[in-house]
Write a protein that holds these residues in place. Structure first.
Motif, short mmCIF file in Angstrom:
data_model
loop_
_atom_site.label_atom_id
_atom_site.label_comp_id
_atom_site.label_asym_id
_atom_site.label_seq_id
_atom_site.Cartn_x
_atom_site.Cartn_y
_atom_site.Cartn_z
N GLY A 1 -17.31 -9.75 -0.41
CA GLY A 1 -16.11 -10.11 0.33
C GLY A 1 -14.82 -9.66 -0.31
N TYR A 2 -14.89 -9.28 -1.58
CA TYR A 2 -13.67 -8.89 -2.30
C TYR A 2 -13.11 -7.56 -1.79
N LEU A 3 -13.99 -6.63 -1.45
CA LEU A 3 -13.54 -5.31 -1.02
C LEU A 3 -12.76 -5.40 0.29
N LEU A 4 -13.34 -6.05 1.29
CA LEU A 4 -12.69 -6.12 2.59
C LEU A 4 -11.39 -6.91 2.53
N THR A 5 -11.40 -8.01 1.79
CA THR A 5 -10.18 -8.81 1.71
C THR A 5 -9.03 -8.02 1.13
N ALA A 6 -9.28 -7.26 0.07
CA ALA A 6 -8.20 -6.49 -0.54
C ALA A 6 -7.75 -5.34 0.35
N CYS A 7 -8.67 -4.72 1.08
CA CYS A 7 -8.26 -3.67 2.01
C CYS A 7 -7.33 -4.24 3.09
N LEU A 8 -7.71 -5.38 3.65
CA LEU A 8 -6.87 -6.02 4.66
C LEU A 8 -5.53 -6.47 4.06
N ALA A 9 -5.59 -7.04 2.86
CA ALA A 9 -4.37 -7.55 2.23
C ALA A 9 -3.38 -6.43 1.91
N THR A 10 -3.89 -5.32 1.38
CA THR A 10 -2.97 -4.21 1.05
C THR A 10 -2.46 -3.53 2.31
N GLY A 11 -3.31 -3.44 3.35
CA GLY A 11 -2.84 -2.89 4.62
C GLY A 11 -1.75 -3.74 5.23
N ARG A 12 -1.93 -5.05 5.17
CA ARG A 12 -0.91 -5.98 5.68
C ARG A 12 0.39 -5.82 4.90
N TRP A 13 0.27 -5.77 3.57
CA TRP A 13 1.45 -5.66 2.70
C TRP A 13 2.22 -4.37 2.98
N ALA A 14 1.50 -3.26 3.06
CA ALA A 14 2.14 -1.97 3.31
C ALA A 14 2.75 -1.93 4.71
N GLY A 15 2.07 -2.52 5.71
CA GLY A 15 2.61 -2.53 7.07
C GLY A 15 3.88 -3.33 7.17
N LEU A 16 3.91 -4.49 6.54
CA LEU A 16 5.13 -5.30 6.56
C LEU A 16 6.27 -4.62 5.81
N ALA A 17 5.93 -3.99 4.68
CA ALA A 17 6.96 -3.28 3.91
C ALA A 17 7.50 -2.10 4.71
N ALA A 18 6.63 -1.41 5.43
CA ALA A 18 7.06 -0.29 6.25
C ALA A 18 7.98 -0.77 7.37
N ALA A 19 7.66 -1.93 7.94
CA ALA A 19 8.50 -2.51 8.99
C ALA A 19 9.88 -2.85 8.44
N GLU A 20 9.92 -3.42 7.24
CA GLU A 20 11.20 -3.74 6.60
C GLU A 20 12.00 -2.47 6.32
N TRP A 21 11.29 -1.45 5.88
CA TRP A 21 11.96 -0.17 5.58
C TRP A 21 12.57 0.42 6.85
N LEU A 22 11.84 0.31 7.97
CA LEU A 22 12.36 0.79 9.25
C LEU A 22 13.61 0.02 9.65
N ALA A 23 13.55 -1.29 9.47
CA ALA A 23 14.68 -2.12 9.86
C ALA A 23 15.93 -1.81 9.03
N ALA A 24 15.72 -1.40 7.80
CA ALA A 24 16.86 -1.14 6.90
C ALA A 24 17.37 0.28 7.01
N SER A 25 16.59 1.16 7.62
CA SER A 25 16.98 2.59 7.65
C SER A 25 17.76 2.95 8.92
#
Length: 384
Positions: free
Chosen positions: A360-384
């Motif tokens: 379960g560790y592999l899938l959880t981290a893939c989902l967690a990092t995808g979520r983190w990167a997606g939210l950060a990308a959304a913030e970057w879009l909002a600020a640009s």
């Protein structure tokens, strides 16, 4: 033109697309294969182990040296959040006796279908057979070469195992960054067996304690034609890969002296194999391993039975590994997982340099990092 480009439609890429589209951004997902999430679906064939329900500290410890950079991402999306996420997609979950968490249907396909339906409702466009060829987001597509200029991009191209499912590591040549070398993780090991072992191919070896380096666990593994495979081996594959000796305690519920006492009983006309079977209840496959790796057998067999050293010829090829270590180093990324050399380009999933055992560790981290990167990308879009 879409606001955001996601390259790779595995769990990390789809999660990034989910986060961006939920905030109203137009998202295009480019996937090299004819269909999405192929490795995710393959993982679900034997029961989709989504996460591990255990206290956060031991959960985090399974990521070893990557635990610190992954800490905020896994705090934001750890075992309980992964369970809630799947339940929100209509999946009834259950936790096994080991703490591993699965959908009750045991398959990945119903979860994926529900997820894709949600993404479509949020306007996410998915294009398959779009293979990234590097550069400024150039692609080979069924309609010929295409070049995109998104406002933001999340790379989720996977690691370097199971190339037929999409993770071929080809992207490593297209990023102007030093990478941690790819290595197999959660893999079997090659053993050039003697002929007498052939009758045991496919046999699980149960109720043993495996030790390698400073790790030990009671588990089982499988004697395969190609060597040693299965959960117990995968769990210790990292120290074994790094050179630690694997030993087996074939009778973990008996003490050294108990074994000696039992073996000291008169043997009579019984063969040594029958004596081992009768006095110790040693199964045929355990006897075979003892003969394979213990020759010449010493007079005092008890220490060997409690710590049988296993020799092997190294890991199976990287493409056969369940996952890989290596990839983009955290030091070359910002805390938001943006590449320091490419503004507005983020990365997630197995592209990053981390590894963890199955369970379960592999899938959880893939989902967690995808979520983190997606939210950060959304913030970057909002600020640009």
């Amino acid at each position: 033109m879409s606001d955001a480009l996601i390259i790779g439609a595995g769990p990390a890429g789809l999660m990034a697309a989910d986060m961006l589209s939920a905030q109203g951004h137009s998202v295009l997902v480019a996937e090299a294969k004819p269909s999405v999430a192929r490795k995710f679906l393959m993982a679900g064939k034997s029961g989709l182990n989504l996460t591990k329900d255990e206290p956060f500290a031991p959960f985090l410890a399974n990521y070893a040296e990557a635990a610190q950079p992954l800490l905020p991402m896994l705090k934001a999306f750890g075992p309980q959040q992964a369970i809630s996420w799947a339940e929100d997609l209509g999946q009834e979950m259950f936790t096994g006796s080991s703490g591993r968490v699965f959908p009750k249907v045991m398959k990945a396909s119903p979860l994926l279908r529900a997820w894709l339906h949600r993404l479509a409702s949020q306007g996410v466009e998915i294009r398959t057979r779009w293979r990234w060829t590097g550069g400024a987001f150039a692609f080979d597509t069924p309609d010929g070469p295409q070049s995109l200029s998104p406002k933001v991009c999340v790379l989720a191209c996977g690691g370097a195992s199971w190339a037929r499912l999409g993770s071929d590591g080809a992207w490593a040549d297209w990023l102007d960054l030093p990478l941690a070398p790819f290595q197999p993780a959660n893999m079997g090991f090659v053993v050039p067996w003697s002929a007498h072992m052939s009758r045991h191919f496919g046999t699980p070896v149960k109720n043993v304690i495996l030790r390698a380096g400073d790790q030990a666990l009671r588990a089982e593994f499988v004697i395969s034609e190609r060597g040693l495979e299965g959960g117990g081996i995968y769990a210790l594959s990292r120290p074994m890969r790094d050179g630690a000796q694997l030993t087996l305690d074939l009778l973990p519920d008996m003490s050294l002296e108990d074994i000696r006492t039992r073996l000291a009983k008169p043997r009579g006309k019984a063969s040594r194999a029958n004596h081992l079977r009768k006095t110790l209840k040693l199964s045929p496959e355990k006897q075979a391993l003892l003969m394979e790796f213990g020759q010449p057998l010493p007079e005092d067999l008890a220490p060997l039975i409690k710590a049988l050293p296993i020799t092997h010829a190294g890991p199976r090829p990287m493409d056969e590994a369940i996952s890989t270590a290596g990839g983009l180093r955290f030091q070359d990324l910002t805390a938001d997982l943006m590449l320091k050399t490419r503004s507005g380009v983020f990365a997630a999933g197995e592209m990053l340099d981390w590894e963890a055992p199955t369970g379960g560790y592999l899938l959880t981290a893939c989902l967690a990092t995808g979520r983190w990167a997606g939210l950060a990308a959304a913030e970057w879009l909002a600020a640009s």
